[in-house]
Write a protein that holds these residues in place. Structure first.
Motif, PDB file in Angstrom:
ATOM      1  N   MET A   1      -4.933   0.132   4.861  1.00 42.49           N
ATOM      2  CA  MET A   1      -3.967   0.579   3.875  1.00 42.49           C
ATOM      3  C   MET A   1      -3.029   1.588   4.531  1.00 42.49           C
ATOM      4  N   LYS A   2      -1.793   1.579   4.093  1.00 44.68           N
ATOM      5  CA  LYS A   2      -0.782   2.502   4.616  1.00 44.68           C
ATOM      6  C   LYS A   2      -0.737   3.734   3.711  1.00 44.68           C
ATOM      7  N   ILE A  44       3.047   9.230   8.401  1.00 43.91           N
ATOM      8  CA  ILE A  44       2.744   7.877   7.911  1.00 43.91           C
ATOM      9  C   ILE A  44       1.711   7.284   8.863  1.00 43.91           C
ATOM     10  N   PHE A  45       0.703   6.629   8.295  1.00 43.06           N
ATOM     11  CA  PHE A  45      -0.345   6.043   9.126  1.00 43.06           C
ATOM     12  C   PHE A  45      -1.087   4.962   8.337  1.00 43.06           C
ATOM     13  N   SER A  46      -1.926   4.229   9.036  1.00 44.21           N
ATOM     14  CA  SER A  46      -2.767   3.201   8.417  1.00 44.21           C
ATOM     15  C   SER A  46      -4.226   3.540   8.670  1.00 44.21           C
ATOM     16  N   SER A  47      -5.069   3.171   7.699  1.00 42.45           N
ATOM     17  CA  SER A  47      -6.512   3.356   7.839  1.00 42.45           C
ATOM     18  C   SER A  47      -7.226   2.505   6.794  1.00 42.45           C
ATOM     19  N   ASP A  48      -8.437   2.080   7.148  1.00 38.81           N
ATOM     20  CA  ASP A  48      -9.285   1.351   6.208  1.00 38.81           C
ATOM     21  C   ASP A  48     -10.228   2.285   5.454  1.00 38.81           C
ATOM     22  N   LYS A  49     -10.233   3.564   5.831  1.00 41.38           N
ATOM     23  CA  LYS A  49     -11.127   4.530   5.181  1.00 41.38           C
ATOM     24  C   LYS A  49     -10.612   4.884   3.789  1.00 41.38           C
ATOM     25  N   LYS A  50     -11.519   5.379   2.957  1.00 46.97           N
ATOM     26  CA  LYS A  50     -11.154   5.816   1.608  1.00 46.97           C
ATOM     27  C   LYS A  50     -10.413   7.166   1.681  1.00 46.97           C
ATOM     28  N   GLU A  77       1.267   4.052   0.200  1.00 50.97           N
ATOM     29  CA  GLU A  77       2.668   3.637   0.333  1.00 50.97           C
ATOM     30  C   GLU A  77       3.295   3.443  -1.048  1.00 50.97           C
ATOM     31  N   LYS A  78       2.588   2.757  -1.926  1.00 52.56           N
ATOM     32  CA  LYS A  78       3.109   2.485  -3.276  1.00 52.56           C
ATOM     33  C   LYS A  78       3.297   3.782  -4.070  1.00 52.56           C
ATOM     34  N   GLU A  79       2.329   4.692  -3.992  1.00 53.64           N
ATOM     35  CA  GLU A  79       2.440   5.974  -4.698  1.00 53.64           C
ATOM     36  C   GLU A  79       3.627   6.786  -4.175  1.00 53.64           C
ATOM     37  N   THR A  80       3.824   6.765  -2.868  1.00 51.66           N
ATOM     38  CA  THR A  80       4.935   7.504  -2.257  1.00 51.66           C
ATOM     39  C   THR A  80       6.272   6.938  -2.730  1.00 51.66           C
TER      40      THR A  80
END
Length: 174
Positions: A1-2, A44-50, A77-80
């Motif tokens: 997730m971004k 900005i970054f990506s991660s699979d962690k919660k 990303e969507k919230e931003t």
């Protein structure tokens, strides 16, 4: 997730850090595709962690690397994008507009503080989708009654703010 991380207190009051170093800390903490937007601590970054796990890992990593008490707030990303899209204020040449990113229900604390503060002519505060927005005449940001809470030590772990122009720049990089 971004995600986008919004760091509190970066490059103000003696807490100086290069964004390249911040990005390296994020990468070393296990995130991917890390980039910064401006020098005010927008990563900005990506991660699979919660989210909760990321927040804990990243605050600890930042605190250790930069030797300061780090506070950051994560948005997807969507919230931003949504923060920028639902801005309740129309652009005015003589005003700055801000959105506050923070802990759950911080918008209610901010609204209470705003309602109790002395205001400049035309200054407004509104909550939309659990986000507190503030519009203030240029030149009054830190001098307004409400602006003084931005540096309140008792709230430093609760929120950070960004000019809405910053959100637009972040969205272009997302």
């Amino acid at each position: 997730m971004k995600y986008c991380a919004f760091l509190r207190g970066v490059n103000v009051k003696g807490t100086n850090m290069k964004m390249a170093d911040v990005c390296k800390v994020f990468q070393d903490a296990g995130t991917e595709n890390v980039i910064s937007v401006l020098a005010s601590g927008n990563i900005i970054f990506s991660s699979d962690k919660k989210r909760e796990e990321l927040k804990s890992i990243l605050e600890k990593s930042m605190s250790e690397y930069f030797n300061y008490e780090a506070f950051l707030f994560l948005k997807t990303e969507k919230e931003t994008e949504n923060i920028w899209k639902v801005n309740p204020f129309i652009d005015k040449d003589d005003f700055h507009s801000y959105a506050f990113v923070g802990n759950e229900n911080v918008e209610n604390i901010l609204m209470k503080e705003f309602q109790e503060a002395a205001k400049a002519k035309g200054e407004e505060g509104k909550i939309v989708n659990n986000i507190f927005y503030w519009q203030v005449p240029k030149g009054n940001t830190l001098d307004s009654g409400f602006g003084k809470i931005l540096g309140k030590k008792s709230l430093k772990d609760q929120f950070t703010s960004r000019n809405l122009n910053t959100f637009e720049k972040i969205i272009k990089k997302l």
